[in-house]
Design a protein around this motif. Structure first.
Motif, short mmCIF file in Angstrom:
data_model
loop_
_atom_site.label_atom_id
_atom_site.label_comp_id
_atom_site.label_asym_id
_atom_site.label_seq_id
_atom_site.Cartn_x
_atom_site.Cartn_y
_atom_site.Cartn_z
N GLY A 195 0.88 -1.14 -0.06
CA GLY A 195 -0.22 -0.17 -0.19
C GLY A 195 0.75 1.16 0.06
O GLY A 195 0.25 2.38 -0.67
N PRO A 196 1.95 1.38 0.81
CA PRO A 196 2.60 2.87 0.68
C PRO A 196 3.28 3.16 -0.62
O PRO A 196 3.15 4.50 -0.95
N VAL A 197 3.44 2.29 -1.48
CA VAL A 197 3.68 2.39 -2.94
C VAL A 197 2.59 3.22 -3.61
O VAL A 197 2.80 4.24 -4.48
N GLU A 198 1.49 3.06 -3.19
CA GLU A 198 0.36 3.53 -3.84
C GLU A 198 -0.16 5.20 -3.21
O GLU A 198 -0.65 5.98 -3.67
N THR A 199 0.43 5.32 -1.91
CA THR A 199 0.27 6.60 -1.17
C THR A 199 1.28 7.52 -1.11
O THR A 199 1.11 8.88 -0.74
N ILE A 200 2.42 7.01 -0.75
CA ILE A 200 3.60 7.84 -0.45
C ILE A 200 4.30 8.15 -1.69
O ILE A 200 4.52 7.31 -2.63
N LYS A 201 4.82 9.47 -2.28
CA LYS A 201 5.47 9.87 -3.27
C LYS A 201 7.22 10.07 -2.65
O LYS A 201 7.37 10.81 -1.80
N HIS A 202 8.03 8.96 -3.22
CA HIS A 202 9.29 8.76 -2.60
C HIS A 202 10.08 10.12 -3.12
O HIS A 202 10.02 10.62 -3.94
N GLY A 203 10.52 10.64 -1.84
CA GLY A 203 11.41 11.86 -2.01
C GLY A 203 10.39 13.33 -2.09
O GLY A 203 11.00 14.35 -1.85
N VAL A 204 9.14 13.19 -1.75
CA VAL A 204 8.29 14.30 -2.00
C VAL A 204 7.44 14.27 -0.87
O VAL A 204 7.42 15.14 0.01
N THR A 205 6.80 13.15 -0.48
CA THR A 205 6.06 13.17 0.69
C THR A 205 6.50 12.20 1.82
O THR A 205 6.15 12.03 2.95
N GLY A 206 7.70 11.80 1.43
CA GLY A 206 8.28 10.55 2.55
C GLY A 206 9.25 9.93 1.97
O GLY A 206 9.69 10.04 0.54
N PHE A 207 9.89 8.76 2.54
CA PHE A 207 10.54 7.84 1.75
C PHE A 207 10.06 6.43 1.70
O PHE A 207 9.58 5.83 2.61
N LEU A 208 10.21 5.68 0.71
CA LEU A 208 9.98 4.50 0.54
C LEU A 208 11.33 3.72 0.55
O LEU A 208 12.32 3.94 -0.27
N CYS A 209 11.58 2.68 1.31
CA CYS A 209 12.76 2.12 1.71
C CYS A 209 12.59 0.43 1.68
O CYS A 209 11.57 -0.19 1.88
N VAL A 263 -2.63 14.29 0.33
CA VAL A 263 -3.62 13.64 1.03
C VAL A 263 -4.90 14.35 0.72
O VAL A 263 -5.86 13.61 0.32
N LYS A 264 -4.93 15.64 0.76
CA LYS A 264 -6.04 16.35 0.52
C LYS A 264 -6.43 16.15 -1.21
O LYS A 264 -7.54 15.82 -1.36
N GLN A 265 -5.44 16.18 -2.10
CA GLN A 265 -5.95 16.06 -3.51
C GLN A 265 -6.24 14.82 -3.94
O GLN A 265 -7.23 14.43 -4.78
N LYS A 266 -5.58 13.73 -3.21
CA LYS A 266 -5.90 12.27 -3.70
C LYS A 266 -6.77 11.54 -2.70
O LYS A 266 -7.50 10.34 -3.24
N PHE A 267 -6.84 11.70 -1.59
CA PHE A 267 -7.66 10.75 -0.41
C PHE A 267 -8.68 11.33 0.45
O PHE A 267 -8.84 10.86 1.25
N SER A 268 -9.01 12.71 0.04
CA SER A 268 -9.86 13.48 0.83
C SER A 268 -11.51 12.64 0.61
O SER A 268 -11.83 12.04 -0.32
N THR A 269 -12.16 13.24 1.61
CA THR A 269 -13.77 12.67 1.63
C THR A 269 -14.41 13.23 0.09
O THR A 269 -15.06 12.43 -0.45
N LYS A 270 -14.19 14.42 -0.09
CA LYS A 270 -14.43 15.11 -1.25
C LYS A 270 -13.96 14.29 -2.48
O LYS A 270 -14.94 13.95 -3.60
#
Length: 99
Positions: free
Chosen positions: A27-41, A73-80
């Motif tokens: 799942g993190p691969v789908e939600t985290i932008k490596h180097g932008v919103t966090g790190f995928l290790c 998160v607001k752009q991709k995963f908000s309730t709206k």
């Protein structure tokens, strides 16, 4: 956790303006932008400690990534956004049914 399912915890952290460090799988691969919103290790102590060290030694980067994470998160995963996507799926299914 390696091969974690979608998972809400990374999204909650990003919504709180925190960059996320997670395994580069599941799942993190789908939600985290490596180097932008966090790190995928890779799931090793060395890789996680390197990512943590980067955030600790560059607090400005951590703040910047936290802001990016919140926006993501607001752009991709908000309730709206979820509601708009669900509405599109329902309308698409309805239109396919009557055609």
């Amino acid at each position: 956790m390696q091969d974690e399912h979608f998972g809400i915890v990374p999204l909650e952290a990003m919504a709180a303006q925190k960059p996320v460090i997670a395994c580069n799988s599941g799942g993190p691969v789908e939600t985290i932008k490596h180097g932008v919103t966090g790190f995928l290790c890779d799931p090793t102590p060395l890789e996680f400690s390197r990512a943590m060290s980067r955030l600790v030694t560059d607090p400005e980067m951590a703040v910047r990534m936290g802001k990016e994470a919140r926006n993501h998160v607001k752009q991709k995963f908000s309730t709206k956004t979820f509601g708009e996507q669900l509405n599109r799926y329902v309308l698409d299914a309805f239109h396919r049914r009557i055609e």
